[in-house]
Design an enzyme around this catalytic site. Structure first.
Site, PDB file in Angstrom:
ATOM      1  N   GLU A 125      40.315  17.123  -3.600  1.00 61.89           N
ATOM      2  CA  GLU A 125      40.783  18.581  -3.612  1.00 61.89           C
ATOM      3  C   GLU A 125      40.046  19.370  -4.747  1.00 61.89           C
ATOM      4  O   GLU A 125      39.502  18.650  -5.785  1.00 61.89           O
ATOM      5  CB  GLU A 125      42.160  18.687  -3.808  1.00 61.89           C
ATOM      6  CG  GLU A 125      42.721  18.375  -5.272  1.00 61.89           C
ATOM      7  CD  GLU A 125      44.086  18.022  -5.569  1.00 61.89           C
ATOM      8  OE1 GLU A 125      44.381  17.035  -4.882  1.00 61.89           O
ATOM      9  OE2 GLU A 125      44.866  18.816  -6.288  1.00 61.89           O
ATOM     10  N   LYS A 127      38.921  21.166  -8.022  1.00 62.85           N
ATOM     11  CA  LYS A 127      39.401  21.213  -9.317  1.00 62.85           C
ATOM     12  C   LYS A 127      39.552  22.857  -9.715  1.00 62.85           C
ATOM     13  O   LYS A 127      38.260  23.286 -10.159  1.00 62.85           O
ATOM     14  CB  LYS A 127      38.620  20.407 -10.295  1.00 62.85           C
ATOM     15  CG  LYS A 127      39.023  20.528 -11.626  1.00 62.85           C
ATOM     16  CD  LYS A 127      38.219  19.125 -12.635  1.00 62.85           C
ATOM     17  CE  LYS A 127      38.861  19.139 -14.105  1.00 62.85           C
ATOM     18  NZ  LYS A 127      38.739  20.212 -14.557  1.00 62.85           N
ATOM     19  N   ASP A 129      39.714  25.973 -11.809  1.00 63.97           N
ATOM     20  CA  ASP A 129      39.311  26.375 -13.442  1.00 63.97           C
ATOM     21  C   ASP A 129      40.249  27.394 -13.974  1.00 63.97           C
ATOM     22  O   ASP A 129      39.801  28.661 -14.116  1.00 63.97           O
ATOM     23  CB  ASP A 129      37.811  26.820 -13.322  1.00 63.97           C
ATOM     24  CG  ASP A 129      37.128  26.673 -14.801  1.00 63.97           C
ATOM     25  OD1 ASP A 129      37.754  26.180 -15.616  1.00 63.97           O
ATOM     26  OD2 ASP A 129      36.122  27.311 -14.909  1.00 63.97           O
ATOM     27  N   TYR A 235      49.613  21.026  -7.945  1.00 59.89           N
ATOM     28  CA  TYR A 235      48.954  19.960  -7.447  1.00 59.89           C
ATOM     29  C   TYR A 235      49.456  18.673  -7.857  1.00 59.89           C
ATOM     30  O   TYR A 235      48.956  17.456  -7.714  1.00 59.89           O
ATOM     31  CB  TYR A 235      47.345  20.034  -7.721  1.00 59.89           C
ATOM     32  CG  TYR A 235      47.148  20.395  -9.310  1.00 59.89           C
ATOM     33  CD1 TYR A 235      47.452  19.423 -10.213  1.00 59.89           C
ATOM     34  CD2 TYR A 235      46.510  21.621  -9.599  1.00 59.89           C
ATOM     35  CE1 TYR A 235      47.133  19.805 -11.374  1.00 59.89           C
ATOM     36  CE2 TYR A 235      46.336  21.868 -10.723  1.00 59.89           C
ATOM     37  CZ  TYR A 235      46.462  21.018 -11.664  1.00 59.89           C
ATOM     38  OH  TYR A 235      46.256  21.469 -13.124  1.00 59.89           O
ATOM     39  N   LYS A 323      32.791  16.283 -11.397  1.00 61.14           N
ATOM     40  CA  LYS A 323      32.574  17.821 -11.972  1.00 61.14           C
ATOM     41  C   LYS A 323      31.136  18.228 -11.124  1.00 61.14           C
ATOM     42  O   LYS A 323      30.249  17.407 -10.787  1.00 61.14           O
ATOM     43  CB  LYS A 323      31.971  17.563 -13.530  1.00 61.14           C
ATOM     44  CG  LYS A 323      33.246  17.390 -14.039  1.00 61.14           C
ATOM     45  CD  LYS A 323      34.129  18.554 -13.948  1.00 61.14           C
ATOM     46  CE  LYS A 323      35.085  18.731 -15.212  1.00 61.14           C
ATOM     47  NZ  LYS A 323      34.428  19.204 -16.449  1.00 61.14           N
ATOM     48  N   CYS A 428       1.186  19.251 -41.672  1.00 63.63           N
ATOM     49  CA  CYS A 428       2.409  20.150 -41.531  1.00 63.63           C
ATOM     50  C   CYS A 428       2.127  21.956 -41.509  1.00 63.63           C
ATOM     51  O   CYS A 428       1.292  22.173 -42.260  1.00 63.63           O
ATOM     52  CB  CYS A 428       2.996  19.886 -43.122  1.00 63.63           C
ATOM     53  SG  CYS A 428       4.419  20.920 -43.303  1.00 63.63           S
ATOM     54  N   CYS A 431       2.743  23.328 -45.064  1.00 60.83           N
ATOM     55  CA  CYS A 431       2.216  22.981 -46.368  1.00 60.83           C
ATOM     56  C   CYS A 431       0.719  22.205 -46.164  1.00 60.83           C
ATOM     57  O   CYS A 431       0.213  22.064 -47.011  1.00 60.83           O
ATOM     58  CB  CYS A 431       3.113  22.233 -47.302  1.00 60.83           C
ATOM     59  SG  CYS A 431       3.158  20.534 -46.616  1.00 60.83           S
ATOM     60  N   CYS A 446       6.133  15.503 -42.354  1.00 67.11           N
ATOM     61  CA  CYS A 446       5.417  16.002 -43.390  1.00 67.11           C
ATOM     62  C   CYS A 446       5.257  15.083 -44.488  1.00 67.11           C
ATOM     63  O   CYS A 446       6.555  14.673 -44.811  1.00 67.11           O
ATOM     64  CB  CYS A 446       5.755  17.284 -43.465  1.00 67.11           C
ATOM     65  SG  CYS A 446       5.302  17.940 -45.203  1.00 67.11           S
ATOM     66  N   CYS A 452       6.164  20.857 -50.069  1.00 66.38           N
ATOM     67  CA  CYS A 452       6.318  21.621 -48.613  1.00 66.38           C
ATOM     68  C   CYS A 452       7.249  22.445 -48.706  1.00 66.38           C
ATOM     69  O   CYS A 452       8.455  22.036 -49.126  1.00 66.38           O
ATOM     70  CB  CYS A 452       6.548  20.502 -47.757  1.00 66.38           C
ATOM     71  SG  CYS A 452       6.889  21.350 -46.148  1.00 66.38           S
TER      72      CYS A 452
HETATM   73  S1  IVH Z   1      45.771  16.364 -11.535  1.00 66.28           S
HETATM   74  C1  IVH Z   1      47.419  13.473 -14.451  1.00 66.28           C
HETATM   75  N1  IVH Z   1      44.326  18.456 -10.028  1.00 66.28           N
HETATM   76  O1  IVH Z   1      42.046  19.752 -14.755  1.00 66.28           O
HETATM   77  C2  IVH Z   1      46.318  14.288 -14.024  1.00 66.28           C
HETATM   78  N2  IVH Z   1      44.342  18.737 -12.270  1.00 66.28           N
HETATM   79  O2  IVH Z   1      40.542  17.936 -16.771  1.00 66.28           O
HETATM   80  C3  IVH Z   1      46.995  15.692 -13.536  1.00 66.28           C
HETATM   81  N3  IVH Z   1      43.118  20.800 -12.855  1.00 66.28           N
HETATM   82  O3  IVH Z   1      44.897  19.247 -16.790  1.00 66.28           O
HETATM   83  C4  IVH Z   1      45.985  16.662 -13.169  1.00 66.28           C
HETATM   84  N4  IVH Z   1      42.699  21.241 -10.535  1.00 66.28           N
HETATM   85  O4  IVH Z   1      44.424  21.376 -15.778  1.00 66.28           O
HETATM   86  C5  IVH Z   1      44.623  17.953 -11.194  1.00 66.28           C
HETATM   87  N5  IVH Z   1      43.497  19.751  -8.219  1.00 66.28           N
HETATM   88  C6  IVH Z   1      43.771  19.233  -9.738  1.00 66.28           C
HETATM   89  C7  IVH Z   1      43.139  20.400 -10.827  1.00 66.28           C
HETATM   90  C8  IVH Z   1      43.570  19.817 -11.882  1.00 66.28           C
HETATM   91  C9  IVH Z   1      42.403  21.750 -12.034  1.00 66.28           C
HETATM   92  C10 IVH Z   1      42.872  20.588 -14.205  1.00 66.28           C
HETATM   93  C11 IVH Z   1      44.308  20.542 -14.944  1.00 66.28           C
HETATM   94  C12 IVH Z   1      44.182  19.115 -15.551  1.00 66.28           C
HETATM   95  C13 IVH Z   1      42.359  19.337 -16.040  1.00 66.28           C
HETATM   96  C14 IVH Z   1      42.071  18.092 -16.339  1.00 66.28           C
END
Ligand code: IVH
Length: 705
Positions: A125, A127, A129, A235, A323, A428, A431, A446, A452
């Site tokens: 899923e 991540k 931000d 999540y 990432k 250098c 100097c 150097c 220097c």
């Molecule tokens: S699971 C035990 N799922 O990423 C782990 N985290 O770098 C529970 N985050 O602290 C986190 N999207 O703030 C999970 N789909 C996702 C996420 C997610 C963003 C963040 C969350 C976490 C951080 C870790």
């Protein structure tokens, strides 16, 4: 400034680097979590953490008790009341490549005792931000909402969370106790509109949607949060009175049925290939999602397996964040400049046509050393397929790990005609002394030493810096100015400033920003530092390889300046009993010892140091109080499960008592503390005849119940 390769680091350098990284990362955490104002990108942050972890894995004994590897987020801010999480809110480990994803699955199979072929279904899923939030529902009613904080204790932002439409105030058919966790975020459109409103009302502009979300949620006035359009994806979960389902995907479906927003791009995958395909799919849609994501999170689907896999100190074994790669941009290399450092190192710097990389304008990048420019690494292997870097080239810049951007590629098709490979200077640029490259050293230096100007100024800057003399009102800027004006040419001159000033050379007063009063303040601040501990004095001299930690070791070993200087002088031929004695100091290798001896055997440098010491009272090095402890100076190793405290706590305590905690058993180990489940280390200790105790015996030994 180039980042030394981890494999090149000496122990003392590694210790200093771990200290630096702990500081930089602590500051970054505070900027990000405490102030909602990050100064470095996430990719940089990740790479610093990776560098830290790599150094720790190479030098396990040097891992700090405040290691960034053991920390999640930052301490909660003082302005909100605190909530202790019933179940800690953890972070995620990172994967950066397809192989890392493969490794994640393989590691888990191995941990579970499954064969390579056994399938482990895993969800994938986006991540998000934003910032994570924990919502506690009791009897279906929202009781409180807390930010992650340091993972254990977060901030009570209940009133603010109640203003978010995606967060239900009450639930029907929910478990009696249910903690829902997820991410608060702001969409791109809402972010742009908010910043427009902020600009119109001369309010604070936010750097990105995540900062806007964090700044909006962490408002003392919930009315402000209400006016900011925040959203929430669920999540994960914390404490529960009954399970939500048997699987991650089932639990997410249940949260959705309860009225939470869950991410529509969540997918159940059967193997690494499917995970990676879904990752690519999400990456391709990234720009059109309407909100920021920085990767894809994979979670083992079976909750029974999640339970078995459990956690490392701050991250689950059963989940990982894949990432998105660091950001790249192409630009033109206008020139290569050579900077000269404190130890004479010639560092090439790329001057670039300014270009935006991941939201930051970059106009300089490190080129490390001459081999790097020529397309080779420190071991003579080709890098960038051997392509060299020339002024006028089109180069690819990336910002990832290090705070300093790097050049990852050269576009040969766009290379201007008639250019030739960059020839690294052998003199250098400051100097004109010869610049030499010692065998096995990637860096050309150097040889001008004190003549220097670049080295002299850098040495002086180091001399007055924080861990050194740390003179109030005398920073890098003032040092440069005084050097240019010939007021200070060497450290001893700093301590003659008052004398020269009072004897009538009144130049200071006429200079902009300096009057009698400010001059007097400066002289007082300088006088405050005339009495200095031996270790600090040694560190201040800026001798190559002799950092803070090494200075402490050497100072403790010799005790006084006179003893130190006598021994080091006697060791000038790098032989004899004094040389052997210096090399025997635990933590001092021959490179460091050699550098120390050489520094004091050059007549001009030695005379300069003598002139300095004449001005000072050098305090003898006091042995740390920990020496009284029964384990001071011993090397200990922990293995197996500790039952009375965590590994990190045990390690921190042992170190506080003056013991050195190592990661593996060797002939140098004094005590192995073996808990249940101890394996190969216990066997090795037995083979080597290393004393082995259990946790209780260890606690008895260190005198704590
Ligand atoms: S699971 C035990 N799922 O990423 C782990 N985290 O770098 C529970 N985050 O602290 C986190 N999207 O703030 C999970 N789909 C996702 C996420 C997610 C963003 C963040 C969350 C976490 C951080 C870790």
């Amino acid at each position: 400034m180039s980042e030394p390769e981890i494999t090149d680091l000496t122990e003392a350098e590694a210790r200093a680097e771990l200290k630096r990284l702990a500081n930089v990362l602590a500051r970054a955490n505070e900027d990000y979590h405490g102030k909602d104002a990050p100064q470095i990108s996430d990719a940089e942050y990740d790479a610093l953490k990776r560098r830290n972890a790599k150094i720790e894995s190479r030098f396990p004994a040097l891992k700090r008790s405040d290691s960034p590897s053991d920390q999640v987020g930052a301490k909660p801010s003082e302005t909100f009341s605190k909530i202790t999480h019933a179940v800690a809110m953890l972070s995620l480990g990172n994967a950066f490549s397809d192989e890392d994803v493969e490794d994640f699955l393989q590691r888990n199979r191995k941990y579970l005792g499954l064969s390579d072929q056994d399938p482990i279904p895993v969800t994938a899923e986006p991540k998000i931000d934003g910032l994570s939030l924990s919502l506690r529902y009791v009897g279906g009613q929202l009781e409180h909402a807390a930010t992650r904080g340091d993972g254990t204790t977060g901030e009570n932002v209940t009133a603010n969370a109640r203003t978010i439409d995606d967060i239900p105030q009450s639930l029907t058919n929910a478990p009696e106790l249910l903690e829902v966790r997820g991410e608060v975020y702001m969409s791109h459109a809402d972010f742009a509109a908010l910043n427009e409103r902020q600009a119109a009302s001369a309010g604070k502009l936010f750097a990105n949607p995540r900062n806007a979300a964090a700044g909006s949620l962490r408002q003392l006035d919930a009315g402000i949060t209400r006016s900011r359009p925040l959203r929430f994806f669920a999540y994960a979960w914390g404490a529960l009175s009954e399970p939500l389902a048997d699987t991650q995907s089932g639990a997410i479906a249940r949260l959705s049925a309860l009225g939470f927003q869950t991410n529509p791009l969540t997918k159940l995958c059967e193997d690494a290939a499917q995970l990676i395909a879904h990752y690519r799919d999400i990456e391709a849609r990234r720009a059109t999602l309407g909100y920021d994501i920085d990767g894809v999170v994979y979670k083992v689907d079976s909750l029974a397996l999640q339970e078995r896999l459990g956690f490392r100190s701050t991250t689950p074994r059963w989940a990982i964040a894949h990432k998105f790669p660091a950001e790249l941009a192409w630009t033109r290399l206008e020139a290569i400049d050579i900077q000269v450092g404190r130890t004479g190192a010639l560092s090439p710097v790329a001057r670039l046509t300014p270009v935006t990389v991941g939201g930051v304008v970059v106009s300089n990048a490190t080129l490390h050393n001459e081999d790097y420019i020529a397309g080779q690494d420190s071991k003579g292997q080709t890098i960038r397929e051997g392509k060299d870097i020339r002024p006028g080239d089109w180069v690819q810049v990336y910002r990832a790990g290090d705070v300093i951007p790097k050049i990852s590629d050269v576009d040969l098709a766009r290379r201007p005609s008639g250019t030739s490979p960059y020839s690294f200077p052998h003199r250098c640029p400051q100097c004109d002394s010869e610049a030499l490259r010692e065998e096995g050293d990637a860096v050309r230096r150097c040889t001008g030493g004190l003549i220097c100007p670049a080295q002299a100024v850098e040495k002086l800057k180091h001399f007055v810096s924080r861990g050194a003399f740390d003179i109030e009102g005398l920073g890098a800027k003032q040092v440069e100015q005084f050097y240019t004006d010939e007021w200070i040419r060497e450290p001893a001159d700093i301590f003659r400033l008052r004398e020269n000033y009072e004897s009538g050379i009144r130049q200071l007063r006429n200079r902009e920003g300096w009057g009698d009063k400010s001059a007097a303040n400066l002289f007082d601040a300088i006088d405050d530092k005339r009495t200095i501990p031996l270790a600090r004095l040694l560190f201040s001299l800026g001798i190559r390889h002799v950092g803070e930690a090494a200075s402490n070791l050497i100072a403790f070993h010799y005790g006084t300046w006179d003893a130190l200087i006598a021994a080091v002088t006697a060791a000038k031929d790098l032989s004899g009993p004094e040389w052997d004695d210096l090399n025997a100091v635990d933590g001092i290798g021959s490179v460091m010892a050699g550098s120390l001896v050489t520094a004091f055997s050059q007549p001009a440098e030695r005379a300069s140091v003598d002139r300095l010491v004449e001005q000072l009272t050098v305090l003898p090095a006091e042995r740390p109080a920990a020496d009284d402890s029964p384990v001071a100076g011993l090397t200990v190793v922990f293995t197996g499960t500790l039952e009375r405290m965590t590994r990190a706590e045990a390690k921190a305590r042992a170190e506080k008592l003056g013991a050195k905690v190592a990661g593996s058993v060797s002939a140098k180990t004094d005590i192995l503390i073996a808990g249940p489940g101890a394996g190969s280390k216990a066997k090795k200790a037995a083979d080597l005849g290393v004393r082995t105790v259990d946790e209780q015996e260890w606690l008895d030994l260190i005198g704590s119940a």
